[in-house]
Design an enzyme around this catalytic site. Sequence first.
Site, PDB file in Angstrom:
ATOM      1  CE  LYS A   1      15.607  -8.600  -2.111  1.00 20.04           C
ATOM      2  NZ  LYS A   1      14.927  -7.872  -3.214  1.00 20.04           N
TER       3      LYS A   1
ATOM      4  CD  GLU B   1       1.728   1.263   1.055  1.00 20.33           C
ATOM      5  OE1 GLU B   1       1.001   0.447   0.445  1.00 20.33           O
ATOM      6  OE2 GLU B   1       2.310   2.223   0.525  1.00 20.33           O
TER       7      GLU B   1
ATOM      8  CB  CYS C   1       0.310   0.418  -3.407  1.00 19.85           C
ATOM      9  SG  CYS C   1       0.942   1.961  -2.789  1.00 19.85           S
TER      10      CYS C   1
ATOM     11  CD  GLU D   1      -2.082  -4.514  -5.478  1.00 25.91           C
ATOM     12  OE1 GLU D   1      -1.382  -5.397  -4.962  1.00 25.91           O
ATOM     13  OE2 GLU D   1      -2.025  -3.308  -5.154  1.00 25.91           O
TER      14      GLU D   1
END
Length: 503
Positions: A201, A276, A310, A407
């Site tokens: 996906k 992750e 990331c 973040e």
Amino acid sequence: MTTILDAVRPVTAGAQALFDTPAVLGMLIDGAWQQSSGGNTLETRDPATGRTIATIADASPADVDDAVAAARRAFPAWSQTVPAARAAILNRIADLIDAHIDELAELETLDQGKPLHVGRWAEIPGAVAQFRFFAGQAMAIEGRTVTPSITYQPAGKQIAAWTLREPVGVVAAIVPWNSPLVLTAMKLAPALAAGCTVVLKPAEDTSVTALRLGELMMQAGLPAGVLNIVTGRGAVSGAALAAHPGVDKIAFTGSTQTGRAIVDASRGNLKRITLELGGKSPVVILPDADLDLAIAGAANAIFFNAGQVCVAGSRAYVHASIYDRVMAGLSDHAQALQLGHGLNPGTQMGPLVSVQQATRVEGFIAAARSSGADIVAGGERRGAFGTFISPTVIGNVTPNMDVVREEIFGPVLVVQPYEDIEAVVEAANDSPYGLAASVWTQSLSSAHRLSRQIQAGTVWINCHAMYDPSLPIGGVKQSGYGRDSGLAALDNYLEWKTVCAVV
Ligand code: ADP
């Protein structure tokens, strides 16, 4: 009038076709390309200009059922395929990605916005490397022989015992929009090497290259149903996949918030999960660092891919004795970066992936400004479509500000001074995240000490964001669990089976 934000025309036929006329892209289910059963579609836009480049299928839960059923049907044969045959297909996939690297890089730029060189020279070669590495590993899967100390075996008999490694089953690979091809490869390559079948996906904003990769993988000889691709909204098809009883394992990369939703969704059949997730990675610059290297490295750690990484180095900690010099260097770097459409050869930084993401990033900058932080460089939103954020360096922050804690996933760096090593370790670790860090110093003992004391899945020394298929990537704390890449990644897709015999 042409501006830097307009694109030069792509050179590959595949990207030109999309550039000239929006494509209508289907999903891959059981080896066939099809639209969503509900007929729903989503528009995919060039994030630099807002122009529609494709419509993708918006999968329904019924489509997810079909994709999972296809993966289940394909599993017995694929898991029994001799490892060398799986390796040959994975190597052919690597060859085909390599042969189409210019086209894939242009498609990625049109779809995601990143400068062409990022895809062409860093991410897509990284995807090729993942497939090659795990092609080799497919033929090196092994269990152990064990000598148990069991004393109650029948007289005159012995115990023989060994372990087998078996593929976990059907894998749902759910990936984000920042580095689509390489992150997809980090999941598909070890899963297929282990003998698992997959439902992929991709993110709703960046499905184009995943679908092109699917075509290449079928061309490489992957049997029908071994890889299925469903596109569409995370809250619909992603959620249906994460909760599906026919899925044995979820391999997820994305936000910590969605990671939590995935853990909840996995409860029904206790799926194996690897996550992750987010990061707020510290960049620690010691007074003895090679400052030219450290300044350029710290700038690249946050501005590469417009900070949509990331492991982006989004918190810099600079020793007070060198703070002014480093701050000036970082700000010069930020101001010198050439923004533009990713297809233009001079572009060093592209747009953010969507207007929504740019608005979110702008919100963090505005909040920092109104809390009294200094916007030393950048901080503006640019481009007619509103997706560019100029490279931003922020000083005079306090540890509790959102810009320091959250973040952001944009080109926004906060820089803080520190006085001694104990203080910087504490500051670096003062985060719910623990994905990565970098340390800049010429002292071997400082580097060694900090690499042990900083809580992170990866610590780079005098570099940042160095990837290789042999190196595991993943986090501690709320950056997730499990590892992508490296030998550790293969373990995610294998179960241990113990065999114990009286002989
Ligand atoms: P970001 O916040 O960085 O956009 P997300 O974590 O929301 O990233 O998305 C990463 C991937 O997870 C995408 O493919 C997205 O479609 C998918 N996704 C989003 N929400 C869910 C959900 N509730 N369940 C499963 N997948 C989801």
